[in-house]
Design a protein around this motif. Structure first.
Motif, PDB file in Angstrom:
ATOM      1  N   LEU A 119      -0.966  15.390 -15.046  1.00 16.39           N
ATOM      2  CA  LEU A 119      -0.492  16.679 -15.593  1.00 16.39           C
ATOM      3  C   LEU A 119      -0.129  16.773 -17.010  1.00 16.39           C
ATOM      4  N   SER A 120       0.439  15.902 -17.366  1.00 16.47           N
ATOM      5  CA  SER A 120       0.889  15.961 -18.965  1.00 16.47           C
ATOM      6  C   SER A 120      -0.334  15.540 -19.739  1.00 16.47           C
ATOM      7  N   ALA A 121      -1.318  14.924 -19.272  1.00 15.53           N
ATOM      8  CA  ALA A 121      -2.434  14.735 -20.211  1.00 15.53           C
ATOM      9  C   ALA A 121      -3.271  15.696 -20.042  1.00 15.53           C
ATOM     10  N   LEU A 128       0.800  -1.197   0.066  1.00 11.71           N
ATOM     11  CA  LEU A 128      -0.037   0.113  -0.149  1.00 11.71           C
ATOM     12  C   LEU A 128       0.920   1.199  -0.023  1.00 11.71           C
ATOM     13  N   GLN A 129       1.813   1.191   0.761  1.00  6.49           N
ATOM     14  CA  GLN A 129       2.708   2.434   0.824  1.00  6.49           C
ATOM     15  C   GLN A 129       3.537   2.583  -0.422  1.00  6.49           C
ATOM     16  N   ARG A 130       4.052   1.545  -1.046  1.00  5.82           N
ATOM     17  CA  ARG A 130       4.581   1.511  -2.585  1.00  5.82           C
ATOM     18  C   ARG A 130       3.858   2.168  -3.384  1.00  5.82           C
ATOM     19  N   ALA A 131       2.507   1.743  -3.427  1.00  5.51           N
ATOM     20  CA  ALA A 131       1.543   2.147  -4.608  1.00  5.51           C
ATOM     21  C   ALA A 131       1.338   3.501  -4.561  1.00  5.51           C
ATOM     22  N   GLN A 132       1.002   3.786  -3.127  1.00  6.83           N
ATOM     23  CA  GLN A 132       0.892   5.465  -2.969  1.00  6.83           C
ATOM     24  C   GLN A 132       1.867   6.420  -3.479  1.00  6.83           C
ATOM     25  N   GLN A 133       3.143   5.775  -3.209  1.00  4.77           N
ATOM     26  CA  GLN A 133       4.427   6.596  -3.572  1.00  4.77           C
ATOM     27  C   GLN A 133       4.239   6.650  -5.084  1.00  4.77           C
ATOM     28  N   ILE A 134       3.898   5.545  -5.883  1.00  3.94           N
ATOM     29  CA  ILE A 134       4.166   5.411  -7.206  1.00  3.94           C
ATOM     30  C   ILE A 134       3.197   6.349  -7.838  1.00  3.94           C
ATOM     31  N   VAL A 135       2.010   6.110  -7.321  1.00  2.00           N
ATOM     32  CA  VAL A 135       0.648   7.039  -7.828  1.00  2.00           C
ATOM     33  C   VAL A 135       1.072   8.395  -7.704  1.00  2.00           C
ATOM     34  N   LEU A 136       1.675   8.672  -6.413  1.00  2.17           N
ATOM     35  CA  LEU A 136       1.556  10.322  -6.351  1.00  2.17           C
ATOM     36  C   LEU A 136       2.963  10.994  -6.957  1.00  2.17           C
ATOM     37  N   ARG A 137       3.907  10.098  -7.335  1.00  3.99           N
ATOM     38  CA  ARG A 137       5.073  10.488  -8.007  1.00  3.99           C
ATOM     39  C   ARG A 137       4.710  10.296  -9.753  1.00  3.99           C
ATOM     40  N   GLU A 138       4.521   9.240 -10.188  1.00  2.00           N
ATOM     41  CA  GLU A 138       4.517   8.962 -11.643  1.00  2.00           C
ATOM     42  C   GLU A 138       3.069   9.310 -12.032  1.00  2.00           C
ATOM     43  N   GLY A 139       2.061   8.782 -11.279  1.00  2.00           N
ATOM     44  CA  GLY A 139       0.510   9.039 -11.773  1.00  2.00           C
ATOM     45  C   GLY A 139       0.301  10.538 -11.900  1.00  2.00           C
ATOM     46  N   VAL A 185       2.966  12.574 -22.405  1.00  2.00           N
ATOM     47  CA  VAL A 185       2.035  11.526 -21.671  1.00  2.00           C
ATOM     48  C   VAL A 185       2.751  10.107 -22.043  1.00  2.00           C
ATOM     49  N   ARG A 186       3.260   9.960 -23.408  1.00  2.00           N
ATOM     50  CA  ARG A 186       4.006   8.488 -23.581  1.00  2.00           C
ATOM     51  C   ARG A 186       5.009   8.372 -22.528  1.00  2.00           C
ATOM     52  N   GLN A 187       6.029   9.451 -22.492  1.00  2.00           N
ATOM     53  CA  GLN A 187       7.222   9.362 -21.536  1.00  2.00           C
ATOM     54  C   GLN A 187       6.702   9.119 -20.025  1.00  2.00           C
ATOM     55  N   ARG A 188       5.810   9.761 -19.468  1.00  2.00           N
ATOM     56  CA  ARG A 188       5.241   9.578 -18.044  1.00  2.00           C
ATOM     57  C   ARG A 188       4.672   8.260 -18.149  1.00  2.00           C
ATOM     58  N   GLY A 189       3.879   7.694 -19.142  1.00  2.00           N
ATOM     59  CA  GLY A 189       3.421   6.281 -19.016  1.00  2.00           C
ATOM     60  C   GLY A 189       4.450   5.414 -19.024  1.00  2.00           C
ATOM     61  N   LYS A 190       5.448   5.370 -19.558  1.00  2.00           N
ATOM     62  CA  LYS A 190       6.599   4.585 -19.493  1.00  2.00           C
ATOM     63  C   LYS A 190       7.055   4.683 -17.946  1.00  2.00           C
ATOM     64  N   SER A 191       7.335   5.803 -17.636  1.00  2.00           N
ATOM     65  CA  SER A 191       7.923   5.961 -16.222  1.00  2.00           C
ATOM     66  C   SER A 191       6.996   5.275 -15.021  1.00  2.00           C
ATOM     67  N   LEU A 192       5.665   5.406 -15.149  1.00  2.00           N
ATOM     68  CA  LEU A 192       4.720   4.746 -14.525  1.00  2.00           C
ATOM     69  C   LEU A 192       4.801   3.174 -14.485  1.00  2.00           C
ATOM     70  N   VAL A 193       4.783   2.688 -15.663  1.00  6.55           N
ATOM     71  CA  VAL A 193       5.192   1.202 -16.046  1.00  6.55           C
ATOM     72  C   VAL A 193       6.321   0.729 -15.232  1.00  6.55           C
TER      73      VAL A 193
END
Length: 62
Positions: free
Chosen positions: A28-30, A12-23, A38-46
């Motif tokens: 914002l790009s979208a 849960l903590q890790r998911a929250q960190q990922i969503v707050l940062r990359e999500g 959006v493509r770059q940020r999507g790749k970063s999220l993945v």
């Protein structure tokens, strides 16, 4: 049971960190209609999700 609680809390903590940062960066790009970012940020999220899965699989079992 304690081990399951630890894993759940970590996930849960890790998911929250990922969503707050990359999500947030992706959202914002979208919002700016910047398809290249959006493509770059999507790749970063993945990549962040993949890294967290690798991290979880390498973690010692409690």
């Amino acid at each position: 049971m304690e081990s399951q609680d630890y894993v759940r809390d970590w996930a849960l903590q890790r998911a929250q960190q990922i969503v707050l940062r990359e999500g947030m960066d992706l959202a914002l790009s979208a919002q700016d209609f910047d398809t290249r970012r959006v493509r770059q940020r999507g790749k970063s999220l993945v990549m962040a999700i993949a890294e967290s899965l690798i991290e979880a699989s390498a973690a010692p079992r409690r």
